[in-house]
Design a protein around this motif. Sequence first.
Motif, short mmCIF file in Angstrom:
data_model
loop_
_atom_site.label_atom_id
_atom_site.label_comp_id
_atom_site.label_asym_id
_atom_site.label_seq_id
_atom_site.Cartn_x
_atom_site.Cartn_y
_atom_site.Cartn_z
N GLY A 113 -54.12 48.34 16.23
CA GLY A 113 -53.70 49.57 16.97
C GLY A 113 -54.71 50.63 17.20
N MET A 114 -54.59 51.52 17.56
CA MET A 114 -55.36 52.67 18.13
C MET A 114 -55.66 53.57 17.10
SD MET A 114 -54.61 52.57 22.08
CE MET A 114 -54.86 51.44 23.30
N ARG A 115 -54.86 53.55 15.88
CA ARG A 115 -54.87 54.44 14.73
C ARG A 115 -55.73 54.16 13.31
NH1 ARG A 115 -49.13 57.28 14.21
NH2 ARG A 115 -48.56 55.07 14.06
N GLY A 116 -55.87 53.02 13.55
CA GLY A 116 -56.66 52.33 12.27
C GLY A 116 -56.11 52.11 10.81
N ALA A 117 -54.54 52.32 11.06
CA ALA A 117 -53.71 51.86 9.95
C ALA A 117 -53.92 50.01 9.67
CB ALA A 117 -52.04 52.12 10.07
N LEU A 118 -53.52 50.03 8.61
CA LEU A 118 -53.18 48.35 8.34
C LEU A 118 -52.01 47.85 8.81
CD1 LEU A 118 -54.41 48.20 4.49
CD2 LEU A 118 -56.03 47.95 6.54
N ASN A 119 -51.96 46.58 9.24
CA ASN A 119 -50.87 45.94 9.18
C ASN A 119 -50.69 44.87 8.49
OD1 ASN A 119 -48.63 44.91 10.79
ND2 ASN A 119 -49.28 44.80 12.75
N CYS A 120 -49.41 44.30 8.52
CA CYS A 120 -49.06 43.18 7.37
C CYS A 120 -48.49 42.10 7.95
CB CYS A 120 -48.29 43.68 6.36
SG CYS A 120 -46.91 45.05 6.65
N GLY A 121 -48.71 41.72 9.48
CA GLY A 121 -48.30 40.83 9.89
C GLY A 121 -48.87 39.36 9.80
N VAL A 122 -50.27 39.26 9.05
CA VAL A 122 -50.78 38.29 8.46
C VAL A 122 -51.65 38.73 7.23
CG1 VAL A 122 -52.69 36.51 8.74
CG2 VAL A 122 -51.25 37.01 10.67
N VAL A 123 -50.97 38.09 6.13
CA VAL A 123 -51.66 38.63 4.75
C VAL A 123 -51.83 37.71 3.79
CG1 VAL A 123 -50.91 40.09 2.67
CG2 VAL A 123 -50.19 40.82 5.02
N ALA A 124 -53.04 37.53 3.29
CA ALA A 124 -53.34 36.68 1.99
C ALA A 124 -53.70 37.64 0.88
CB ALA A 124 -54.29 35.66 2.25
N LEU A 125 -52.94 37.73 -0.34
CA LEU A 125 -53.89 38.46 -1.47
C LEU A 125 -53.67 37.38 -2.84
CD1 LEU A 125 -51.13 41.30 -1.10
CD2 LEU A 125 -53.45 41.31 -0.30
N PRO A 126 -54.44 37.59 -3.43
CA PRO A 126 -54.41 37.10 -4.91
C PRO A 126 -52.85 37.03 -5.56
CG PRO A 126 -56.41 38.42 -4.97
CD PRO A 126 -55.40 38.80 -3.73
N ARG A 127 -52.44 36.10 -6.06
CA ARG A 127 -51.13 36.20 -6.77
C ARG A 127 -51.06 37.12 -7.71
NH1 ARG A 127 -49.77 29.67 -6.71
NH2 ARG A 127 -47.72 30.47 -7.58
N GLU A 128 -51.89 37.55 -8.32
CA GLU A 128 -51.89 38.65 -9.28
C GLU A 128 -53.08 39.59 -9.02
OE1 GLU A 128 -51.86 36.97 -13.46
OE2 GLU A 128 -50.45 35.67 -13.00
N CYS A 129 -52.70 40.57 -8.74
CA CYS A 129 -53.69 42.11 -8.41
C CYS A 129 -52.92 43.21 -8.37
CB CYS A 129 -54.44 41.59 -7.08
SG CYS A 129 -53.14 41.58 -5.62
N ALA A 130 -53.69 44.24 -8.38
CA ALA A 130 -53.25 45.87 -8.69
C ALA A 130 -52.12 45.76 -7.26
CB ALA A 130 -54.28 46.57 -8.76
N LEU A 131 -52.83 45.58 -6.17
CA LEU A 131 -52.17 45.97 -4.88
C LEU A 131 -50.97 45.07 -4.97
CD1 LEU A 131 -51.98 46.87 -2.02
CD2 LEU A 131 -53.48 44.99 -1.32
#
Length: 272
Positions: A113-131
């Motif tokens: 978008g035009m405000r710079g926030a993250l979107n979570c429509g496509v996401v890959a993360l480590p299965r174990e992480c702080a996030l």
Amino acid sequence: MELDRRPVASLWIGAELHYLNQLCLKSHLRHGHPVTLYCTDDVKNAPDGVEIRPASEIMSIDMALVNDTSASFLSNVFRYKMIQKTGAIWIDCDAFCHRPFPDDQEWIFAGHGMRGALNCGVVALPRECALMDQLLDYYDNLPDYPAWWNKRQRKQMDRIKDKGGYTHAAAIYKAERTAFGPQAFTWFAQQTGDIERAMTPDTLYPVPFQLNDIFYDPHGRVEGWFTDQTMSVHLYTNGTKPWWRKNPPLENSYAARMCAEVGIDPAQALES
């Protein structure tokens, strides 16, 4: 087709897919990604090759809560529980695969978008992480108010709760629809420092949400937004006007061209 790339997965609450959802799921198969669709109902019109699995394999779906919010509401926690359990890349059912996701990229998410926030429509993360830990803790142990809310947002939720009839989770959603999606993802990525890993919007959300009608405009220039880094194109079906959902796309529009290219007949899966 040879499905030898990283698996992707999504959630569907309901009995039938719209043609845009069929298009997006099949687009990943075309690029070699095995696709799993976790479902609450017996979906019959998924594209050939999509593996249908019960959503209960990942988590139970509280349909009363869904009815008080939206069909996509619980996808906000489902996606992280799915990633943690399976290691698959999460894809919204309106994310079109423009090119395959890299095999060696552990973190995949981007601003939009035009405000710079993250979107979570496509996401890959480590299965174990702080996030991952902080996101799941937020959903499993909802605070009185999201930590990033201002006084106006808190008062708005208080007014909703005072009227009665909503659970705490539903009241948060009614006050701020994205409080469980992009807002939460952006906040917790800031807290862990992982926001520095975010890719630029052109990688996953090249067209801003505010301009989503361009996908149905036969004179639009959708590809003008793409770059060499574009992997996914979000079609934003939650913001699509009813006319586009109930009618086939106009000839030469991006939606029509991609349906022809991938092999989806829009007339067979329109919103009733």
